[in-house]
Design a protein around this motif. Structure first.
Motif, PDB file in Angstrom:
ATOM      1  N   TYR A 178      25.213  32.149  20.416  1.00 51.97           N
ATOM      2  CA  TYR A 178      25.582  30.843  19.840  1.00 51.97           C
ATOM      3  C   TYR A 178      24.945  29.722  20.659  1.00 51.97           C
ATOM      4  CZ  TYR A 178      28.802  26.949  18.713  1.00 51.97           C
ATOM      5  OH  TYR A 178      29.343  25.741  18.351  1.00 51.97           O
ATOM      6  N   ALA A 179      25.088  29.783  21.978  1.00 52.22           N
ATOM      7  CA  ALA A 179      24.563  28.727  22.857  1.00 52.22           C
ATOM      8  C   ALA A 179      23.052  28.611  22.746  1.00 52.22           C
ATOM      9  CB  ALA A 179      24.980  28.999  24.298  1.00 52.22           C
ATOM     10  N   LEU A 180      22.365  29.746  22.723  1.00 52.57           N
ATOM     11  CA  LEU A 180      20.897  29.718  22.664  1.00 52.57           C
ATOM     12  C   LEU A 180      20.393  29.184  21.324  1.00 52.57           C
ATOM     13  CD1 LEU A 180      19.869  33.049  24.452  1.00 52.57           C
ATOM     14  CD2 LEU A 180      19.668  30.711  25.318  1.00 52.57           C
ATOM     15  N   LEU A 181      21.002  29.627  20.223  1.00 53.28           N
ATOM     16  CA  LEU A 181      20.547  29.168  18.914  1.00 53.28           C
ATOM     17  C   LEU A 181      20.792  27.667  18.747  1.00 53.28           C
ATOM     18  CD1 LEU A 181      19.380  29.859  16.149  1.00 53.28           C
ATOM     19  CD2 LEU A 181      21.702  30.363  15.355  1.00 53.28           C
ATOM     20  N   SER A 182      21.965  27.210  19.121  1.00 54.00           N
ATOM     21  CA  SER A 182      22.279  25.790  19.033  1.00 54.00           C
ATOM     22  C   SER A 182      21.328  24.960  19.887  1.00 54.00           C
ATOM     23  CB  SER A 182      23.729  25.559  19.476  1.00 54.00           C
ATOM     24  OG  SER A 182      24.031  24.186  19.519  1.00 54.00           O
ATOM     25  N   SER A 183      21.060  25.417  21.098  1.00 55.18           N
ATOM     26  CA  SER A 183      20.173  24.679  22.016  1.00 55.18           C
ATOM     27  C   SER A 183      18.746  24.617  21.491  1.00 55.18           C
ATOM     28  CB  SER A 183      20.189  25.337  23.399  1.00 55.18           C
ATOM     29  OG  SER A 183      21.473  25.287  23.974  1.00 55.18           O
ATOM     30  N   LYS A 184      18.251  25.716  20.938  1.00 53.61           N
ATOM     31  CA  LYS A 184      16.868  25.747  20.457  1.00 53.61           C
ATOM     32  C   LYS A 184      16.671  24.840  19.247  1.00 53.61           C
ATOM     33  CE  LYS A 184      14.467  29.658  20.738  1.00 53.61           C
ATOM     34  NZ  LYS A 184      14.093  31.090  20.646  1.00 53.61           N
ATOM     35  N   ILE A 185      17.629  24.845  18.325  1.00 52.61           N
ATOM     36  CA  ILE A 185      17.523  23.964  17.152  1.00 52.61           C
ATOM     37  C   ILE A 185      17.555  22.505  17.594  1.00 52.61           C
ATOM     38  CG2 ILE A 185      18.741  23.169  15.079  1.00 52.61           C
ATOM     39  CD1 ILE A 185      19.567  26.084  14.595  1.00 52.61           C
ATOM     40  N   THR A 186      18.448  22.181  18.499  1.00 57.51           N
ATOM     41  CA  THR A 186      18.579  20.801  18.984  1.00 57.51           C
ATOM     42  C   THR A 186      17.322  20.349  19.710  1.00 57.51           C
ATOM     43  OG1 THR A 186      20.964  21.138  19.247  1.00 57.51           O
ATOM     44  CG2 THR A 186      19.982  19.244  20.378  1.00 57.51           C
ATOM     45  N   LEU A 187      16.839  21.163  20.634  1.00 52.27           N
ATOM     46  CA  LEU A 187      15.655  20.790  21.407  1.00 52.27           C
ATOM     47  C   LEU A 187      14.415  20.687  20.529  1.00 52.27           C
ATOM     48  CD1 LEU A 187      16.323  22.936  24.590  1.00 52.27           C
ATOM     49  CD2 LEU A 187      16.181  20.438  24.516  1.00 52.27           C
ATOM     50  N   ALA A 188      14.300  21.548  19.527  1.00 44.61           N
ATOM     51  CA  ALA A 188      13.139  21.482  18.628  1.00 44.61           C
ATOM     52  C   ALA A 188      13.077  20.131  17.933  1.00 44.61           C
ATOM     53  CB  ALA A 188      13.204  22.613  17.598  1.00 44.61           C
ATOM     54  N   ASN A 205      35.170  39.690  18.447  1.00 42.56           N
ATOM     55  CA  ASN A 205      33.719  39.900  18.368  1.00 42.56           C
ATOM     56  C   ASN A 205      33.116  39.517  17.016  1.00 42.56           C
ATOM     57  OD1 ASN A 205      32.758  40.651  20.915  1.00 42.56           O
ATOM     58  ND2 ASN A 205      33.381  42.785  20.653  1.00 42.56           N
ATOM     59  N   PRO A 206      33.789  39.820  15.883  1.00 41.35           N
ATOM     60  CA  PRO A 206      33.207  39.447  14.591  1.00 41.35           C
ATOM     61  C   PRO A 206      32.964  37.947  14.427  1.00 41.35           C
ATOM     62  CG  PRO A 206      34.945  41.065  14.278  1.00 41.35           C
ATOM     63  CD  PRO A 206      35.001  40.658  15.713  1.00 41.35           C
ATOM     64  N   ALA A 207      33.720  37.116  15.150  1.00 45.74           N
ATOM     65  CA  ALA A 207      33.540  35.660  15.046  1.00 45.74           C
ATOM     66  C   ALA A 207      32.264  35.189  15.735  1.00 45.74           C
ATOM     67  CB  ALA A 207      34.749  34.937  15.639  1.00 45.74           C
ATOM     68  N   PHE A 208      31.586  36.098  16.443  1.00 48.86           N
ATOM     69  CA  PHE A 208      30.341  35.737  17.125  1.00 48.86           C
ATOM     70  C   PHE A 208      29.209  36.686  16.759  1.00 48.86           C
ATOM     71  CE2 PHE A 208      33.713  33.832  19.554  1.00 48.86           C
ATOM     72  CZ  PHE A 208      33.198  32.594  19.913  1.00 48.86           C
ATOM     73  N   GLY A 209      29.371  37.372  15.624  1.00 50.34           N
ATOM     74  CA  GLY A 209      28.335  38.296  15.174  1.00 50.34           C
ATOM     75  C   GLY A 209      27.100  37.586  14.664  1.00 50.34           C
ATOM     76  N   HIS A 210      26.019  38.333  14.520  1.00 44.59           N
ATOM     77  CA  HIS A 210      24.733  37.756  14.119  1.00 44.59           C
ATOM     78  C   HIS A 210      24.805  37.073  12.762  1.00 44.59           C
ATOM     79  CE1 HIS A 210      20.408  37.342  13.573  1.00 44.59           C
ATOM     80  NE2 HIS A 210      20.553  37.920  12.386  1.00 44.59           N
ATOM     81  N   LYS A 211      25.406  37.735  11.787  1.00 46.21           N
ATOM     82  CA  LYS A 211      25.445  37.181  10.438  1.00 46.21           C
ATOM     83  C   LYS A 211      26.196  35.855  10.403  1.00 46.21           C
ATOM     84  CE  LYS A 211      26.511  38.540   5.663  1.00 46.21           C
ATOM     85  NZ  LYS A 211      27.043  39.618   4.797  1.00 46.21           N
ATOM     86  N   LEU A 212      27.324  35.803  11.102  1.00 39.12           N
ATOM     87  CA  LEU A 212      28.096  34.570  11.137  1.00 39.12           C
ATOM     88  C   LEU A 212      27.331  33.478  11.897  1.00 39.12           C
ATOM     89  CD1 LEU A 212      31.766  33.938  11.426  1.00 39.12           C
ATOM     90  CD2 LEU A 212      30.377  33.028  13.266  1.00 39.12           C
ATOM     91  N   LEU A 213      26.672  33.872  12.980  1.00 42.03           N
ATOM     92  CA  LEU A 213      25.902  32.908  13.770  1.00 42.03           C
ATOM     93  C   LEU A 213      24.831  32.236  12.920  1.00 42.03           C
ATOM     94  CD1 LEU A 213      25.398  31.749  16.611  1.00 42.03           C
ATOM     95  CD2 LEU A 213      23.831  33.652  17.005  1.00 42.03           C
ATOM     96  N   VAL A 214      24.110  33.019  12.133  1.00 41.78           N
ATOM     97  CA  VAL A 214      23.078  32.470  11.258  1.00 41.78           C
ATOM     98  C   VAL A 214      23.696  31.521  10.229  1.00 41.78           C
ATOM     99  CG1 VAL A 214      21.346  33.054   9.513  1.00 41.78           C
ATOM    100  CG2 VAL A 214      21.528  34.435  11.592  1.00 41.78           C
ATOM    101  N   SER A 215      24.940  31.816   9.814  1.00 44.28           N
ATOM    102  CA  SER A 215      25.602  30.956   8.828  1.00 44.28           C
ATOM    103  C   SER A 215      25.943  29.580   9.387  1.00 44.28           C
ATOM    104  CB  SER A 215      26.883  31.636   8.315  1.00 44.28           C
ATOM    105  OG  SER A 215      27.928  31.559   9.265  1.00 44.28           O
ATOM    106  N   PHE A 216      25.927  29.436  10.713  1.00 47.02           N
ATOM    107  CA  PHE A 216      26.181  28.134  11.328  1.00 47.02           C
ATOM    108  C   PHE A 216      24.958  27.223  11.284  1.00 47.02           C
ATOM    109  CE2 PHE A 216      29.559  30.099  14.319  1.00 47.02           C
ATOM    110  CZ  PHE A 216      30.521  29.973  13.334  1.00 47.02           C
ATOM    111  N   GLY A 217      23.829  27.746  10.823  1.00 45.50           N
ATOM    112  CA  GLY A 217      22.599  26.960  10.779  1.00 45.50           C
ATOM    113  C   GLY A 217      22.757  25.594  10.135  1.00 45.50           C
ATOM    114  N   PRO A 218      23.408  25.490   8.960  1.00 46.12           N
ATOM    115  CA  PRO A 218      23.583  24.170   8.336  1.00 46.12           C
ATOM    116  C   PRO A 218      24.331  23.172   9.222  1.00 46.12           C
ATOM    117  CG  PRO A 218      24.004  25.899   6.740  1.00 46.12           C
ATOM    118  CD  PRO A 218      23.850  26.581   8.062  1.00 46.12           C
ATOM    119  N   ILE A 219      25.334  23.652   9.963  1.00 47.94           N
ATOM    120  CA  ILE A 219      26.075  22.755  10.858  1.00 47.94           C
ATOM    121  C   ILE A 219      25.188  22.314  12.012  1.00 47.94           C
ATOM    122  CG2 ILE A 219      28.032  22.572  12.454  1.00 47.94           C
ATOM    123  CD1 ILE A 219      29.562  24.483  10.644  1.00 47.94           C
ATOM    124  N   PHE A 220      24.477  23.268  12.640  1.00 51.28           N
ATOM    125  CA  PHE A 220      23.569  22.922  13.736  1.00 51.28           C
ATOM    126  C   PHE A 220      22.527  21.908  13.277  1.00 51.28           C
ATOM    127  CE2 PHE A 220      24.229  27.465  15.560  1.00 51.28           C
ATOM    128  CZ  PHE A 220      25.410  27.078  16.168  1.00 51.28           C
TER     129      PHE A 220
END
Length: 490
Positions: A442-452, A129-144
């Motif tokens: 993860y799926a929703l954040l990645s999709s929204k950044i890409t579609l935007a 679960n920690p590998a998909f937590g909110h804080k870590l998810l936000v840290s993926f922003g630069p990669i997305f």
């Protein structure tokens, strides 16, 4: 040589034994409507081809109602699209195990979080679960953001060049993201990824998985060898396994001598190898979980983005509304950074993504099985050993829930006043309950950044008509014929 009389006697004895051994399930025939099918076969003969599954399920659900019982050979199974019953199943501690069809996934990619049985699933889910937590998810922003910027450049040569199939480009894009967010940013330099060989391998593996789901005899190595299918299948499995194993070994070899890059600090592989070093995970656990997460992340996310673009191309009025919202947030074209906070302000994009996943749900059918007797809210008791198919595709298109235009694309379905009276399990693109999808945020954040970024820079159109879409159950939802999209500059 047996005479026909002996054959008939043998078949009768077999049928009587079958009836006796299945006797505890027969009360379901009188409690739950559905097609009984033929002796010994049930309705298995109707589900031999993936092209037929959704059509067959729809036929019987329309005929018998949203909760039906039948047989797959000697195996009792339920098909359900009733949100109340789905809630019972998804929240029951006795329905946590996936259905037997997922044996194909175990065979192909190893037993990971997606299909792991209880009690191992609960242990692994808590640890991961920690590998998909909110804080870590936000840290993926630069990669997305970085990968979606590269996607914009990839689309540039396609501008005003006629209609093209964009799904391969999007799959390559999401695979790059999935491997980096799972295994570290350095993995993007791997020739195996850059040459699209990993993508090709996963495609081949998915095809084999699907064939084994609907033709279970292919789970036998001997039968695959007799049919000439084992050599290529084993080769692909070995390639993916070797690729992931080498990354794990590299990480273990470096150890503390080469601390992870800042953006890689909390990635899944670091968490998993730490669990391995502590003796909680085996090397095979790390490998299986890594492969499962990469596969699950890239395939469903690519389809979600692709199908959303296809639907917006078919319904340009909604594409323009989405564009206006994005232009308000990002006044200039070209590349720009999309933050987590920006995605929270994309209210119309939320409507569009939800509606896209309703009409073209990423995973159309999921399967569970009863581990113990399960009492449903309608009073029926499902005995231990029943297979359950949750038909998300037809749940999302049920006119009794979504109204007369349930089978068309209309983001207004998700306006608050339209959703307030709907059952909370009427919309379940990532399932719900105890064993929901670990990567849904993860799926929703990645999709929204890409579609935007895509919709701010490009306009998409197609000559393909919505009513001509034809669907195939392929573990993930596939289109029999993929609509081609034309790309124009904004």
């Amino acid at each position: 040589m047996l005479t026909w009389q002996l054959w008939c006697t043998l078949l009768c004895v077999l049928w009587i034994y079958f009836l006796w051994s299945r006797r505890r399930f027969y009360r379901l025939i009188f409690q739950i409507p559905g097609p009984v099918g033929y002796p010994l076969v049930g309705m298995a003969h109707k589900l031999l081809h993936k092209e037929d599954v959704l059509r067959v399920f729809n036929h019987y659900l329309d005929k018998h109602g949203p909760f039906i019982f039948s047989w797959l050979g000697p195996i009792p199974f339920i098909i359900v699209k009733d949100p109340k019953i789905i809630q019972d199943i998804f929240n029951s501690p006795h329905c946590l195990n996936k259905g037997i069809i997922y044996m194909a996934i175990d065979d192909a990619s190893g037993q990971g979080l997606f299909s792991k049985p209880e009690p191992l699933w609960s242990v692994h889910r808590k640890l991961l679960n920690p590998a998909f937590g909110h804080k870590l998810l936000v840290s993926f922003g630069p990669i997305f953001n970085a990968e979606s910027a590269s996607l914009l450049k990839t689309l540039e040569p396609l501008v005003d060049c006629g209609e093209k199939n964009l799904i391969p480009l999007l799959q390559s894009f999401t695979l790059n993201i999935a491997t980096q967010t799972t295994m570290g940013s350095e993995v993007k330099y791997s020739e195996y990824i850059r040459s699209n060989k990993l993508l090709e391998a996963y495609h081949s593996l998915l095809e084999s998985m699907t064939d084994m789901c609907f033709s279970p005899w292919l789970l036998s190595k001997t039968i695959r060898q007799l049919l000439g299918r084992e050599e290529q299948y084993a080769k692909i499995k070995s390639q993916i396994s070797d690729f992931i194993r080498k990354i794990i070994e590299s990480k273990l070899t470096k150890g503390s001598e080469a601390p992870p890059l800042p953006e890689d600090k909390n990635i899944f592989l670091n968490l998993a190898t730490d669990l391995m070093n502590r003796g909680i995970f085996t090397t095979q656990d790390v490998q299986n979980e890594s492969s499962t997460i990469v596969f699950g992340a890239f395939e469903t996310t690519a389809n979600t983005v692709a199908y959303t673009l296809i639907l917006l191309a078919m319904f340009p009025e909604y594409q323009e509304k989405a564009f206006e919202e994005i232009r308000t947030l990002f006044p200039n074209t070209g590349d720009f950074e999309v933050t987590y906070g920006d995605t929270q302000n994309m209210t119309y994009m939320d409507l569009i993504l939800n509606e896209s996943m309703r009409v073209l749900t990423p995973v159309p059918i999921v399967a569970r099985q009863t581990m113990q007797d399960v009492q449903l809210s309608n009073g029926i008791v499902l005995p231990k050993g029943v297979q359950i198919g949750i038909d998300i595709f037809h749940l999302h298109r049920d006119k009794n829930i979504w109204g007369e235009n349930a089978e068309t694309f209309d983001p207004e379905h998700f306006l608050p006043h339209h959703m307030q009276d709907k059952h909370p399990y009427s919309f379940i693109p990532f399932t719900k309950g105890i064993r929901n999808c670990i990567g849904w945020r993860y799926a929703l954040l990645s999709s929204k950044i890409t579609l935007a970024k895509l919709l701010r820079n490009y306009k998409f159109s197609t000559s393909f008509k919505f009513e001509d879409l034809d669907f195939v159950e392929d573990i993930t939802l596939k289109l029999r014929k993929v609509p081609l999209l034309e790309v124009q500059k904004r």
